[in-house]
Scaffold this motif. Structure first.
Motif, PDB file in Angstrom:
ATOM      1  N   GLU A  51       0.844  -1.185   0.000  1.00 42.04           N
ATOM      2  CA  GLU A  51       0.000   0.000   0.000  1.00 42.04           C
ATOM      3  C   GLU A  51       0.887   1.245   0.000  1.00 42.04           C
ATOM      4  OE1 GLU A  51      -3.369   2.030   2.877  1.00 42.04           O
ATOM      5  OE2 GLU A  51      -2.853  -0.061   3.132  1.00 42.04           O
ATOM      6  N   ASN A  52       0.581   2.180  -0.853  1.00 36.60           N
ATOM      7  CA  ASN A  52       1.364   3.407  -0.959  1.00 36.60           C
ATOM      8  C   ASN A  52       0.907   4.450   0.047  1.00 36.60           C
ATOM      9  OD1 ASN A  52       2.969   2.547  -3.084  1.00 36.60           O
ATOM     10  ND2 ASN A  52       1.475   3.208  -4.615  1.00 36.60           N
ATOM     11  N   ILE A  53       1.823   5.338   0.376  1.00 33.07           N
ATOM     12  CA  ILE A  53       1.467   6.494   1.192  1.00 33.07           C
ATOM     13  C   ILE A  53       0.679   7.434   0.292  1.00 33.07           C
ATOM     14  CG2 ILE A  53       2.372   8.482   2.450  1.00 33.07           C
ATOM     15  CD1 ILE A  53       4.843   6.792   3.116  1.00 33.07           C
ATOM     16  N   ALA A  54      -0.441   7.911   0.774  1.00 31.27           N
ATOM     17  CA  ALA A  54      -1.308   8.784  -0.031  1.00 31.27           C
ATOM     18  C   ALA A  54      -0.556  10.059  -0.434  1.00 31.27           C
ATOM     19  CB  ALA A  54      -2.555   9.148   0.750  1.00 31.27           C
ATOM     20  N   PRO A  55      -0.706  10.472  -1.700  1.00 31.99           N
ATOM     21  CA  PRO A  55      -0.048  11.703  -2.140  1.00 31.99           C
ATOM     22  C   PRO A  55      -0.533  12.907  -1.330  1.00 31.99           C
ATOM     23  CG  PRO A  55      -0.957  10.498  -4.001  1.00 31.99           C
ATOM     24  CD  PRO A  55      -1.443   9.826  -2.762  1.00 31.99           C
ATOM     25  N   PHE A  56       0.391  13.776  -1.019  1.00 32.98           N
ATOM     26  CA  PHE A  56       0.132  15.019  -0.290  1.00 32.98           C
ATOM     27  C   PHE A  56      -0.441  14.776   1.105  1.00 32.98           C
ATOM     28  CE2 PHE A  56      -0.311  16.031  -4.852  1.00 32.98           C
ATOM     29  CZ  PHE A  56       0.818  16.826  -4.967  1.00 32.98           C
ATOM     30  N   SER A  57      -0.193  13.603   1.660  1.00 36.51           N
ATOM     31  CA  SER A  57      -0.643  13.325   3.022  1.00 36.51           C
ATOM     32  C   SER A  57       0.375  13.893   4.010  1.00 36.51           C
ATOM     33  CB  SER A  57      -0.788  11.818   3.235  1.00 36.51           C
ATOM     34  OG  SER A  57       0.490  11.199   3.197  1.00 36.51           O
ATOM     35  N   ALA A  58      -0.030  13.967   5.263  1.00 36.08           N
ATOM     36  CA  ALA A  58       0.872  14.463   6.306  1.00 36.08           C
ATOM     37  C   ALA A  58       2.111  13.578   6.408  1.00 36.08           C
ATOM     38  CB  ALA A  58       0.140  14.528   7.644  1.00 36.08           C
ATOM     39  N   LEU A  59       1.939  12.284   6.218  1.00 36.20           N
ATOM     40  CA  LEU A  59       3.068  11.354   6.298  1.00 36.20           C
ATOM     41  C   LEU A  59       4.070  11.601   5.173  1.00 36.20           C
ATOM     42  CD1 LEU A  59       4.151   9.034   7.983  1.00 36.20           C
ATOM     43  CD2 LEU A  59       2.916   7.462   6.497  1.00 36.20           C
ATOM     44  N   GLN A  60       3.556  11.879   3.988  1.00 37.83           N
ATOM     45  CA  GLN A  60       4.447  12.165   2.862  1.00 37.83           C
ATOM     46  C   GLN A  60       5.222  13.466   3.095  1.00 37.83           C
ATOM     47  OE1 GLN A  60       2.821  13.224  -1.007  1.00 37.83           O
ATOM     48  NE2 GLN A  60       4.207  11.757  -1.947  1.00 37.83           N
ATOM     49  N   TRP A  61       4.560  14.490   3.614  1.00 30.24           N
ATOM     50  CA  TRP A  61       5.244  15.754   3.914  1.00 30.24           C
ATOM     51  C   TRP A  61       6.277  15.569   5.022  1.00 30.24           C
ATOM     52  CZ3 TRP A  61       5.344  19.289   0.452  1.00 30.24           C
ATOM     53  CH2 TRP A  61       4.267  19.474  -0.402  1.00 30.24           C
ATOM     54  N   LEU A  62       5.952  14.692   5.980  1.00 30.36           N
ATOM     55  CA  LEU A  62       6.901  14.402   7.055  1.00 30.36           C
ATOM     56  C   LEU A  62       8.146  13.710   6.500  1.00 30.36           C
ATOM     57  CD1 LEU A  62       7.585  14.411  10.079  1.00 30.36           C
ATOM     58  CD2 LEU A  62       6.370  12.229  10.255  1.00 30.36           C
ATOM     59  N   LEU A  63       7.960  12.799   5.555  1.00 36.95           N
ATOM     60  CA  LEU A  63       9.100  12.129   4.922  1.00 36.95           C
ATOM     61  C   LEU A  63       9.974  13.132   4.184  1.00 36.95           C
ATOM     62  CD1 LEU A  63      10.718   9.627   4.142  1.00 36.95           C
ATOM     63  CD2 LEU A  63       9.098   9.244   2.276  1.00 36.95           C
ATOM     64  N   TRP A  64       9.366  14.064   3.449  1.00 40.81           N
ATOM     65  CA  TRP A  64      10.130  15.108   2.763  1.00 40.81           C
ATOM     66  C   TRP A  64      10.918  15.950   3.764  1.00 40.81           C
ATOM     67  CZ3 TRP A  64      11.546  15.218  -2.021  1.00 40.81           C
ATOM     68  CH2 TRP A  64      10.760  14.650  -3.008  1.00 40.81           C
ATOM     69  N   LEU A  65      10.278  16.309   4.868  1.00 42.32           N
ATOM     70  CA  LEU A  65      10.952  17.108   5.890  1.00 42.32           C
ATOM     71  C   LEU A  65      12.128  16.348   6.495  1.00 42.32           C
ATOM     72  CD1 LEU A  65      11.118  19.639   7.689  1.00 42.32           C
ATOM     73  CD2 LEU A  65       9.502  18.502   9.242  1.00 42.32           C
ATOM     74  N   VAL A  66      11.928  15.085   6.789  1.00 42.84           N
ATOM     75  CA  VAL A  66      13.003  14.267   7.355  1.00 42.84           C
ATOM     76  C   VAL A  66      14.170  14.168   6.361  1.00 42.84           C
ATOM     77  CG1 VAL A  66      13.627  11.911   8.040  1.00 42.84           C
ATOM     78  CG2 VAL A  66      11.582  12.980   8.976  1.00 42.84           C
ATOM     79  N   CYS A  67      13.879  13.971   5.093  1.00 39.50           N
ATOM     80  CA  CYS A  67      14.935  13.905   4.074  1.00 39.50           C
ATOM     81  C   CYS A  67      15.694  15.227   3.983  1.00 39.50           C
ATOM     82  CB  CYS A  67      14.348  13.521   2.719  1.00 39.50           C
ATOM     83  SG  CYS A  67      13.815  11.801   2.639  1.00 39.50           S
ATOM     84  N   TRP A  68      14.976  16.336   4.035  1.00 44.10           N
ATOM     85  CA  TRP A  68      15.619  17.653   3.979  1.00 44.10           C
ATOM     86  C   TRP A  68      16.501  17.862   5.213  1.00 44.10           C
ATOM     87  CZ3 TRP A  68      14.944  22.354   6.787  1.00 44.10           C
ATOM     88  CH2 TRP A  68      15.558  23.470   6.210  1.00 44.10           C
ATOM     89  N   LEU A  69      16.012  17.468   6.384  1.00 45.10           N
ATOM     90  CA  LEU A  69      16.790  17.614   7.615  1.00 45.10           C
ATOM     91  C   LEU A  69      18.017  16.701   7.621  1.00 45.10           C
ATOM     92  CD1 LEU A  69      13.918  17.923  10.238  1.00 45.10           C
ATOM     93  CD2 LEU A  69      15.452  19.748   9.449  1.00 45.10           C
ATOM     94  N   LEU A  70      17.881  15.471   7.125  1.00 40.11           N
ATOM     95  CA  LEU A  70      19.034  14.576   7.036  1.00 40.11           C
ATOM     96  C   LEU A  70      20.103  15.130   6.100  1.00 40.11           C
ATOM     97  CD1 LEU A  70      17.412  11.017   6.901  1.00 40.11           C
ATOM     98  CD2 LEU A  70      18.929  11.915   8.678  1.00 40.11           C
ATOM     99  N   THR A  71      19.666  15.667   4.975  1.00 40.24           N
ATOM    100  CA  THR A  71      20.600  16.269   4.029  1.00 40.24           C
ATOM    101  C   THR A  71      21.281  17.480   4.657  1.00 40.24           C
ATOM    102  OG1 THR A  71      19.180  15.530   2.223  1.00 40.24           O
ATOM    103  CG2 THR A  71      20.858  17.163   1.679  1.00 40.24           C
ATOM    104  N   GLY A  72      20.507  18.266   5.400  1.00 46.16           N
ATOM    105  CA  GLY A  72      21.083  19.413   6.097  1.00 46.16           C
ATOM    106  C   GLY A  72      22.088  18.995   7.149  1.00 46.16           C
ATOM    107  N   ALA A  73      21.788  17.928   7.884  1.00 50.02           N
ATOM    108  CA  ALA A  73      22.731  17.434   8.891  1.00 50.02           C
ATOM    109  C   ALA A  73      24.033  16.995   8.227  1.00 50.02           C
ATOM    110  CB  ALA A  73      22.104  16.283   9.671  1.00 50.02           C
ATOM    111  N   TYR A  74      23.914  16.295   7.094  1.00 53.45           N
ATOM    112  CA  TYR A  74      25.107  15.879   6.344  1.00 53.45           C
ATOM    113  C   TYR A  74      25.933  17.103   5.925  1.00 53.45           C
ATOM    114  CZ  TYR A  74      27.661  14.909   2.019  1.00 53.45           C
ATOM    115  OH  TYR A  74      28.616  14.866   1.037  1.00 53.45           O
ATOM    116  N   ALA A  75      25.271  18.103   5.350  1.00 56.66           N
ATOM    117  CA  ALA A  75      25.981  19.290   4.869  1.00 56.66           C
ATOM    118  C   ALA A  75      26.601  20.070   6.025  1.00 56.66           C
ATOM    119  CB  ALA A  75      25.034  20.181   4.070  1.00 56.66           C
TER     120      ALA A  75
END
Length: 155
Positions: A51-75
């Motif tokens: 089952e996919n995560i629904a597009p534009f759901s809160a969970l999907q936005w949370l995943l984007w935020l986590v990815c952005w924060l992980l990339t920021g931590a790396y940088a």
């Protein structure tokens, strides 16, 4: 007021973009790791494994935020540790403060946030370096940092 000129030349936009493309590799690895964690958590919460995560759901936005924060931590950790990410090393690029010293965490966080916004605007802040007198990008100006090209090491 003009900022002091660094002792080394400012990095050209081509080198910056090459480093950015190279840095996509560790960023993608971090994003894949975050996606695995989210997929496992999504499955354990009672959803089907296919089952996919629904597009534009809160969970999907949370995943984007986590990815952005992980990339920021790396940088930020890379810049703070030695002034370079993995992608900056082959082109001998280094982030320094306007005075040539090590930038503080606040300046690096501003650099990352403004650089991210610049990328979202089709890289406009990067292209700005072509018309800037000192070849500085928006995130260079906003954070008071500079990206310089280091000299070749003697053999």
């Amino acid at each position: 007021m003009a900022s002091p000129s660094p002792s080394r030349p400012t990095a050209l936009i081509g080198w910056r973009l090459a480093a950015l493309v190279y840095d996509l590799l560790p960023a993608i690895a971090l994003w894949m790791l975050a996606s695995v964690v989210f997929t496992v958590a999504f499955t354990l919460s009672g959803h089907g494994s296919r089952e996919n995560i629904a597009p534009f759901s809160a969970l999907q936005w949370l995943l984007w935020l986590v990815c952005w924060l992980l990339t920021g931590a790396y940088a930020l950790l890379s810049w703070r540790r030695g002034g370079q990410t993995l992608g900056m090393r082959p082109w001998r690029l280094k982030v320094v403060g306007a005075d040539g010293g090590m930038p503080d965490w606040r300046a690096l966080a501003i650099r990352y946030a403004v650089g991210s916004a610049s990328l979202l605007l089709a890289g406009l802040g990067f292209w700005w370096a072509w018309i800037d007198r000192e070849r500085l990008t928006w995130h260079d100006r906003a954070s008071g940092t500079r990206m310089v090209r280091l000299p070749k090491r003697a053999k």
